[in-house]
Design an enzyme around this catalytic site. Sequence first.
Site, mmCIF file in Angstrom:
data_model
loop_
_atom_site.group_PDB
_atom_site.id
_atom_site.type_symbol
_atom_site.label_atom_id
_atom_site.label_comp_id
_atom_site.label_asym_id
_atom_site.label_seq_id
_atom_site.Cartn_x
_atom_site.Cartn_y
_atom_site.Cartn_z
ATOM 1 N N LYS A 240 0.842 -1.212 0.000
ATOM 2 C CA LYS A 240 0.000 0.000 0.000
ATOM 3 C C LYS A 240 0.867 1.249 0.000
ATOM 4 O O LYS A 240 2.042 1.243 0.388
ATOM 5 C CB LYS A 240 -0.952 0.025 1.196
ATOM 6 C CG LYS A 240 -0.296 -0.026 2.594
ATOM 7 C CD LYS A 240 0.238 1.291 3.108
ATOM 8 C CE LYS A 240 0.921 1.178 4.459
ATOM 9 N NZ LYS A 240 1.743 2.329 4.823
ATOM 10 N N ASP B 117 -1.942 -1.925 10.026
ATOM 11 C CA ASP B 117 -2.132 -1.931 8.568
ATOM 12 C C ASP B 117 -2.722 -3.240 8.040
ATOM 13 O O ASP B 117 -3.045 -3.343 6.859
ATOM 14 C CB ASP B 117 -0.785 -1.709 7.854
ATOM 15 C CG ASP B 117 -0.284 -0.283 8.016
ATOM 16 O OD1 ASP B 117 -1.104 0.605 8.312
ATOM 17 O OD2 ASP B 117 0.936 -0.070 7.832
HETATM 18 O O1 C5P Z 1 0.410 -1.318 14.550
HETATM 19 P P1 C5P Z 1 1.830 -1.506 14.148
HETATM 20 O O2 C5P Z 1 2.427 -2.759 14.693
HETATM 21 O O3 C5P Z 1 2.051 -1.338 12.689
HETATM 22 O O4 C5P Z 1 2.613 -0.321 14.826
HETATM 23 C C1 C5P Z 1 4.006 -0.332 15.014
HETATM 24 C C2 C5P Z 1 4.391 0.815 15.930
HETATM 25 O O5 C5P Z 1 4.181 2.062 15.260
HETATM 26 C C3 C5P Z 1 3.571 0.924 17.209
HETATM 27 O O6 C5P Z 1 4.124 0.138 18.236
HETATM 28 C C4 C5P Z 1 3.674 2.411 17.529
HETATM 29 O O7 C5P Z 1 4.922 2.703 18.133
HETATM 30 C C5 C5P Z 1 3.692 3.046 16.148
HETATM 31 N N1 C5P Z 1 2.342 3.479 15.722
HETATM 32 C C6 C5P Z 1 1.769 4.607 16.296
HETATM 33 N N2 C5P Z 1 0.535 5.007 15.906
HETATM 34 C C7 C5P Z 1 -0.147 4.341 14.943
HETATM 35 C C8 C5P Z 1 0.417 3.205 14.330
HETATM 36 C C9 C5P Z 1 1.674 2.793 14.741
HETATM 37 O O8 C5P Z 1 2.384 5.244 17.160
HETATM 38 N N3 C5P Z 1 -1.355 4.776 14.566
#
Ligand code: C5P
Length: 306
Positions: A13, A143
């Site tokens: 994406k 995601d």
């Molecule tokens: O959800 P995901 O595992 O992709 O997120 C990885 C990291 O990115 C989270 O632990 C957080 O530190 C950061 N993040 C965030 N806000 C979001 C998505 C991700 O701070 N909306």
Amino acid sequence: MNSKSTTVRVPGKINLQLSVGPLNKTGYHDVATVFQAVSLYDDITVRATEPGSGITVSVVGEHTETVPLDNKNLAFKAAELMCKDYGITPDLSIAIKKSIPVAGGMAGGSANAGGVIVGIDSLFNLGISRNEMEKVGSALGSDIPFTISGGTAIGTGRGEQITPALSRGTYYWVLALSSSGLSTPAVYQECDRLRDGLSVAAPIVNGALMQALMSGDSFALGKALSNDLQAAACSLKPALRLILDVGMDYGALGGIVSGSGPTVAFLAENEEHSLDLVVALTSSGVVGTIVQATGPVAGARVIEHH
Ligand code: C5P
């Protein structure tokens, strides 16, 4: 052992817009984002293996040396969770063929988890609804639901709450890949550091961008692209600024760091223009690998079932 297997094709994406609000109590940032699935795919083959063999992950493709093969891999975690939730014995092999850049801000790891969820559903004829699969995915990464749904969609919450969006036509992208990735948490942290002391507004979707998508106007879309993580990604990887400048100088309709980066996405007018951009960026010498992609494309889908 000649056991049954399912192969799922899952797209990467681009975030056409990524509006990032303040850090909230859960350790995440509320976002308002517009996702577009693009034609770079990972193929994930899930196979039932002998009793006691456990879950194994293998990965092939460029720059995959850094991809973990244990329970740090999102695909592994997705397999564990699906087995637990649906009463399946966790004896599975997961083979990943990668074309989505590793740690590139294009949801490559999430796509692998999405592929495992859809693959296990198909392999064991679970009949799970897409909604439910997206819900399982949202527990593991922000995601993942979008990699399952694909197309064009608005993401809210941490990005995991998906609403399909209207989009007309096909968009032509030229993607400048980097040889080393950026960590998503590190980029969000850098974003907080750069905004320290500033008041940060609640995230909001840009109406002009949605209008551009609805009318299939790539010129207007190019102007409306925005990413609140771009400054942070460029601060951690200053070479990205030069790449963005070069692409825009060579006539891209718009250029943006994808998600947390470091992939830079340039929008072209049509296929011919996108080829011109590839040639120009290649001759500039500032970009290593350049690939073309189109969007929007469908989300995770089964392409083989034995
Ligand atoms: O959800 P995901 O595992 O992709 O997120 C990885 C990291 O990115 C989270 O632990 C957080 O530190 C950061 N993040 C965030 N806000 C979001 C998505 C991700 O701070 N909306």
